[in-house]
Write a protein that holds these residues in place. Sequence first.
Motif, PDB file in Angstrom:
ATOM      1  N   SER A 199      30.727  48.230  56.801  1.00  0.00           N
ATOM      2  CA  SER A 199      31.574  47.555  55.954  1.00  0.00           C
ATOM      3  C   SER A 199      32.914  48.021  56.210  1.00  0.00           C
ATOM      4  CB  SER A 199      31.054  47.780  54.312  1.00  0.00           C
ATOM      5  OG  SER A 199      29.796  47.140  54.106  1.00  0.00           O
ATOM      6  N   PHE A 200      33.198  49.239  56.346  1.00  0.00           N
ATOM      7  CA  PHE A 200      34.512  50.126  56.593  1.00  0.00           C
ATOM      8  C   PHE A 200      34.798  49.876  58.035  1.00  0.00           C
ATOM      9  CE2 PHE A 200      33.474  52.109  52.603  1.00  0.00           C
ATOM     10  CZ  PHE A 200      34.835  52.386  52.103  1.00  0.00           C
ATOM     11  N   ASN A 201      34.245  49.090  58.891  1.00  0.00           N
ATOM     12  CA  ASN A 201      34.481  48.741  60.277  1.00  0.00           C
ATOM     13  C   ASN A 201      34.351  49.899  61.153  1.00  0.00           C
ATOM     14  OD1 ASN A 201      34.858  46.754  62.020  1.00  0.00           O
ATOM     15  ND2 ASN A 201      37.070  46.566  61.570  1.00  0.00           N
ATOM     16  N   LEU A 202      33.649  51.008  61.010  1.00  0.00           N
ATOM     17  CA  LEU A 202      33.504  52.151  61.716  1.00  0.00           C
ATOM     18  C   LEU A 202      32.695  51.794  62.749  1.00  0.00           C
ATOM     19  CD1 LEU A 202      33.484  54.844  58.945  1.00  0.00           C
ATOM     20  CD2 LEU A 202      35.524  54.007  60.158  1.00  0.00           C
ATOM     21  N   PHE A 243      35.414  43.712  52.963  1.00  0.00           N
ATOM     22  CA  PHE A 243      33.966  44.167  52.818  1.00  0.00           C
ATOM     23  C   PHE A 243      33.751  45.498  52.261  1.00  0.00           C
ATOM     24  CE2 PHE A 243      34.497  41.032  56.215  1.00  0.00           C
ATOM     25  CZ  PHE A 243      33.313  40.319  55.994  1.00  0.00           C
ATOM     26  N   ALA A 244      34.784  46.467  52.634  1.00  0.00           N
ATOM     27  CA  ALA A 244      34.697  47.848  51.942  1.00  0.00           C
ATOM     28  C   ALA A 244      34.739  48.013  50.639  1.00  0.00           C
ATOM     29  CB  ALA A 244      35.612  48.854  52.654  1.00  0.00           C
ATOM     30  N   VAL A 245      35.480  47.066  49.869  1.00  0.00           N
ATOM     31  CA  VAL A 245      35.639  47.111  48.549  1.00  0.00           C
ATOM     32  C   VAL A 245      34.357  46.401  47.887  1.00  0.00           C
ATOM     33  CG1 VAL A 245      36.726  46.011  46.378  1.00  0.00           C
ATOM     34  CG2 VAL A 245      38.060  46.695  48.451  1.00  0.00           C
ATOM     35  N   VAL A 246      33.754  45.450  48.317  1.00  0.00           N
ATOM     36  CA  VAL A 246      32.626  44.928  47.745  1.00  0.00           C
ATOM     37  C   VAL A 246      31.472  46.042  47.762  1.00  0.00           C
ATOM     38  CG1 VAL A 246      30.508  43.184  48.223  1.00  0.00           C
ATOM     39  CG2 VAL A 246      33.142  42.416  48.365  1.00  0.00           C
ATOM     40  N   TRP A 247      31.397  46.693  49.105  1.00  0.00           N
ATOM     41  CA  TRP A 247      30.113  47.672  49.189  1.00  0.00           C
ATOM     42  C   TRP A 247      30.478  48.847  48.315  1.00  0.00           C
ATOM     43  CZ3 TRP A 247      30.166  52.943  50.303  1.00  0.00           C
ATOM     44  CH2 TRP A 247      29.096  53.363  50.715  1.00  0.00           C
ATOM     45  N   SER A 248      31.757  49.240  48.225  1.00  0.00           N
ATOM     46  CA  SER A 248      31.878  50.152  47.142  1.00  0.00           C
ATOM     47  C   SER A 248      31.578  49.890  45.629  1.00  0.00           C
ATOM     48  CB  SER A 248      33.523  50.597  47.210  1.00  0.00           C
ATOM     49  OG  SER A 248      33.921  50.957  48.590  1.00  0.00           O
ATOM     50  N   ALA A 249      31.968  48.700  45.370  1.00  0.00           N
ATOM     51  CA  ALA A 249      31.532  48.089  43.932  1.00  0.00           C
ATOM     52  C   ALA A 249      30.006  48.143  43.938  1.00  0.00           C
ATOM     53  CB  ALA A 249      32.228  46.736  43.574  1.00  0.00           C
ATOM     54  N   ASP A 305      32.849  39.441  60.777  1.00  0.00           N
ATOM     55  CA  ASP A 305      31.733  39.284  61.417  1.00  0.00           C
ATOM     56  C   ASP A 305      30.390  39.563  60.744  1.00  0.00           C
ATOM     57  OD1 ASP A 305      31.603  41.815  61.469  1.00  0.00           O
ATOM     58  OD2 ASP A 305      32.020  42.242  63.587  1.00  0.00           O
ATOM     59  N   ILE A 306      29.225  39.289  61.647  1.00  0.00           N
ATOM     60  CA  ILE A 306      28.067  39.580  61.088  1.00  0.00           C
ATOM     61  C   ILE A 306      27.598  40.819  60.515  1.00  0.00           C
ATOM     62  CG2 ILE A 306      26.778  39.501  63.178  1.00  0.00           C
ATOM     63  CD1 ILE A 306      25.562  37.770  60.063  1.00  0.00           C
ATOM     64  N   TRP A 307      27.905  41.773  61.389  1.00  0.00           N
ATOM     65  CA  TRP A 307      27.768  43.194  61.377  1.00  0.00           C
ATOM     66  C   TRP A 307      28.424  43.559  59.859  1.00  0.00           C
ATOM     67  CZ3 TRP A 307      23.828  44.725  63.816  1.00  0.00           C
ATOM     68  CH2 TRP A 307      23.693  44.501  65.205  1.00  0.00           C
ATOM     69  N   ARG A 308      29.685  43.311  59.666  1.00  0.00           N
ATOM     70  CA  ARG A 308      30.228  43.617  58.369  1.00  0.00           C
ATOM     71  C   ARG A 308      29.780  43.238  57.221  1.00  0.00           C
ATOM     72  NH1 ARG A 308      36.735  43.638  59.556  1.00  0.00           N
ATOM     73  NH2 ARG A 308      36.850  45.001  57.655  1.00  0.00           N
ATOM     74  N   LEU A 309      29.322  41.889  57.651  1.00  0.00           N
ATOM     75  CA  LEU A 309      28.745  41.038  56.271  1.00  0.00           C
ATOM     76  C   LEU A 309      27.433  41.772  55.768  1.00  0.00           C
ATOM     77  CD1 LEU A 309      28.740  38.595  54.640  1.00  0.00           C
ATOM     78  CD2 LEU A 309      27.578  37.246  56.455  1.00  0.00           C
ATOM     79  N   MET A 310      26.489  41.895  56.809  1.00  0.00           N
ATOM     80  CA  MET A 310      25.270  42.655  56.671  1.00  0.00           C
ATOM     81  C   MET A 310      25.363  44.135  55.944  1.00  0.00           C
ATOM     82  SD  MET A 310      22.862  42.199  60.002  1.00  0.00           S
ATOM     83  CE  MET A 310      21.719  43.106  59.541  1.00  0.00           C
ATOM     84  N   GLY A 311      26.482  44.719  56.314  1.00  0.00           N
ATOM     85  CA  GLY A 311      27.095  46.018  55.689  1.00  0.00           C
ATOM     86  C   GLY A 311      27.270  45.668  54.295  1.00  0.00           C
ATOM     87  N   MET A 312      27.801  44.669  53.909  1.00  0.00           N
ATOM     88  CA  MET A 312      28.226  44.312  52.419  1.00  0.00           C
ATOM     89  C   MET A 312      27.033  44.175  51.833  1.00  0.00           C
ATOM     90  SD  MET A 312      30.843  41.388  51.087  1.00  0.00           S
ATOM     91  CE  MET A 312      29.534  39.978  51.535  1.00  0.00           C
ATOM     92  N   TRP A 313      25.887  43.560  52.372  1.00  0.00           N
ATOM     93  CA  TRP A 313      24.966  42.865  51.646  1.00  0.00           C
ATOM     94  C   TRP A 313      23.854  44.076  51.961  1.00  0.00           C
ATOM     95  CZ3 TRP A 313      24.171  39.276  48.049  1.00  0.00           C
ATOM     96  CH2 TRP A 313      25.328  38.352  47.813  1.00  0.00           C
ATOM     97  N   LEU A 360      24.390  53.201  56.206  1.00  0.00           N
ATOM     98  CA  LEU A 360      24.695  52.538  57.427  1.00  0.00           C
ATOM     99  C   LEU A 360      25.344  51.380  56.760  1.00  0.00           C
ATOM    100  CD1 LEU A 360      21.401  52.598  59.539  1.00  0.00           C
ATOM    101  CD2 LEU A 360      23.890  53.861  59.976  1.00  0.00           C
ATOM    102  N   GLY A 361      25.193  50.639  55.767  1.00  0.00           N
ATOM    103  CA  GLY A 361      26.004  49.461  55.219  1.00  0.00           C
ATOM    104  C   GLY A 361      27.318  49.718  55.036  1.00  0.00           C
TER     105      GLY A 361
END
Length: 225
Positions: A133-136, A196-202, A144-152, A128-129
Amino acid sequence: MNTLSSTCLCNARILKFPSISSFPRNPATKNILPRNCFRIRASSNEVDTKTEEDIENDVQEQGTAVASKISVGATSTGPAFDKDLKKVVQKTAATFAPRASTASKNPAIPGTVLYSVFEVQGYVSMFLGGVLSFNLIFPSNEPDIWRLMGMWSIWMFTIPSLRARDCSKNEKEALNYLFLLIPLLNVIIPFFWKSFAVVWSADTVAFFGMYAWKVCISSPLHVGT
């Protein structure tokens, strides 16, 4: 009178011989002399004789001895540093990471429902993160807060859920390293790439890479084979 004459004759004969330094030096005879000439050191007690080859051998033996000492010291400091690093990581993760609420034995042992719940919760939160993060889900053109939560999500939900289980020592060590590594990635990467997507991928690559290193490669079964 006879003694004086004999002494004079001896002195006269001695004076007739040329000195050693008066002989002419021929450069052609320089190479005829043997290379391993003798060096003689005389003292009041003994006379030591060593060739140049013996001296070179002694120097080489001393050099190899020093090199072996340095290599042994370097190899001994490696495991010591690794051991100290493990202690620091374990202590830090045990201090700041979520722990069980009771001091009793962890009930989430392998094969129980609670163990499966924590495991499913960890990997679902990772998935789900990534979607966030990929804004789907909840798409937005602004951070926004959703993409930030996905990154973390891996650090906030996946690692605590997996640490809550009664897992092996190597897996717990991998999770401790990830608990300290992922915040560094999430803070450093945005300075170079604001995504955000790059950070989650890393974070995902670091997660599975740490598991491959600590759980797969360092497992006793793999070492024994």
